[in-house]
Write a protein that holds these residues in place. Sequence first.
Motif, short mmCIF file in Angstrom:
data_model
loop_
_atom_site.label_atom_id
_atom_site.label_comp_id
_atom_site.label_asym_id
_atom_site.label_seq_id
_atom_site.Cartn_x
_atom_site.Cartn_y
_atom_site.Cartn_z
N CYS A 1 35.06 39.81 39.11
CA CYS A 1 35.92 38.65 39.32
C CYS A 1 35.77 38.14 40.75
CB CYS A 1 37.38 39.03 39.05
SG CYS A 1 38.53 37.64 39.13
N SER A 2 35.97 36.85 40.93
CA SER A 2 35.85 36.24 42.25
C SER A 2 37.07 36.49 43.12
CB SER A 2 35.62 34.73 42.11
OG SER A 2 36.61 34.13 41.29
N ASP A 3 38.07 37.20 42.60
CA ASP A 3 39.28 37.51 43.35
C ASP A 3 38.94 38.15 44.70
OD1 ASP A 3 41.70 39.09 44.21
OD2 ASP A 3 42.51 38.28 42.33
N SER A 4 39.58 37.66 45.77
CA SER A 4 39.28 38.13 47.12
C SER A 4 39.63 39.60 47.34
CB SER A 4 40.02 37.27 48.15
OG SER A 4 41.44 37.40 47.99
N ARG A 5 40.46 40.15 46.47
CA ARG A 5 40.89 41.55 46.61
C ARG A 5 39.93 42.53 45.93
NH1 ARG A 5 46.46 40.51 43.70
NH2 ARG A 5 44.93 39.36 42.42
N ALA B 1 35.64 33.80 38.29
CA ALA B 1 37.04 34.01 37.89
C ALA B 1 37.11 34.51 36.45
CB ALA B 1 37.82 32.71 38.03
N CYS C 1 44.81 40.17 37.46
CA CYS C 1 43.83 39.08 37.44
C CYS C 1 44.51 37.75 37.12
CB CYS C 1 42.74 39.37 36.41
SG CYS C 1 41.45 38.09 36.33
N GLY C 2 44.47 36.82 38.07
CA GLY C 2 45.12 35.52 37.88
C GLY C 2 44.51 34.71 36.75
N HIS D 1 40.10 43.61 36.68
CA HIS D 1 40.97 44.23 37.68
C HIS D 1 42.44 43.94 37.42
CE1 HIS D 1 42.01 40.52 39.96
NE2 HIS D 1 40.85 40.10 39.52
N ARG E 1 29.91 37.16 40.54
CA ARG E 1 31.37 37.10 40.55
C ARG E 1 31.84 35.71 40.11
NH1 ARG E 1 33.64 39.47 46.16
NH2 ARG E 1 35.60 39.07 45.05
#
Length: 326
Positions: A77-81, A101, A133-134, A130, A99
């Motif tokens: 995922c492209s999530d920064s975390r 979203a 995940c938004g 993860h 990566r």
Amino acid sequence: MVNMAGGWQGFSMEDSRKRNMQMQENFKELSPAEVLVKLQRGNARFWTGCASRPEASAFERRAMIMQQFPSTAILGCSDSRVPVEVVFDQGLGDMFVVRVAGNSLDTSTTASLQYAVKHLSVKVLMVMGHEGCGAIKAAGLPIAQIEQEPQELANALKMLKRGLDEQRLKNVHDARAYDREAVITNVRRQVEGLCRDAAIMKKVQNEELIVVGCFYEISSGIVDFFMEVTEAPTAAAEPHLVMRGVHSGVQSRMEYHVDQTPKADCEGSEQSLMEKGQSSFVPPSPDSAPVKPSEGDGIYSPTGISSQSHKTDSDDKFTVLISEEK
């Protein structure tokens, strides 16, 4: 050699070529199982606070110019975390990372992973979702609300939504459990998509590749390797997934076997399957949760459609069997 104020020394291109050849030999010696263990140990170092945080020297970086030898390709995922190299304590050149979203397959992400498998000969192909995940949360919103987003974003969310099995997820009432179930369901869909690729499954069949599905828990830092594709059919031009398997636990694995038995035998009792050495687990009800079966792993269709009532002519070729190492 020339001493430089920055703390590194000069070197020739010949030295770099030799180093690159050494890196290639080291890569060839690794088996898929060894690469997977390397990833698991790297994550253990990360979440226990013992990460080595490998950094390549100027010499190592120069040697990488000629050719790369990543041992793992990952759809994350492209999530920064969720910086995957950090989570697995890997360095430059170790991982081929895609990566996006919701860690979902589309034309560009699929093509990137196909490149990694065919041209870079990666040993492990991973899909990792993860916690929190938004994209998955947004995909669970009503269609009317999703359509208020920009067109491309709305299309991406609706694509994710189609694979979430929301009817089953409605039965999960704990918020954290729901979050995990939704993310794992999405990861499984992406792994299933990769397993429909004949070239990928040929690599699996030849024991040149392992395909895994993972869940990264942000709060603890632990990666749960909950799904592992280790075997493929050996007698088909285009291996494909017929029935989806139940998976639970870090050591779960999905095995694809050619089923040479007559159709009547394939549809026989669970005892008949066990006598033929095809399964040692009692198949759960098709309505049971695909991640946490009550008694054991078995044949399961997450669509909620019985495999016996939803067959095509090609469906008789394969049976997907699940085994779990305790």
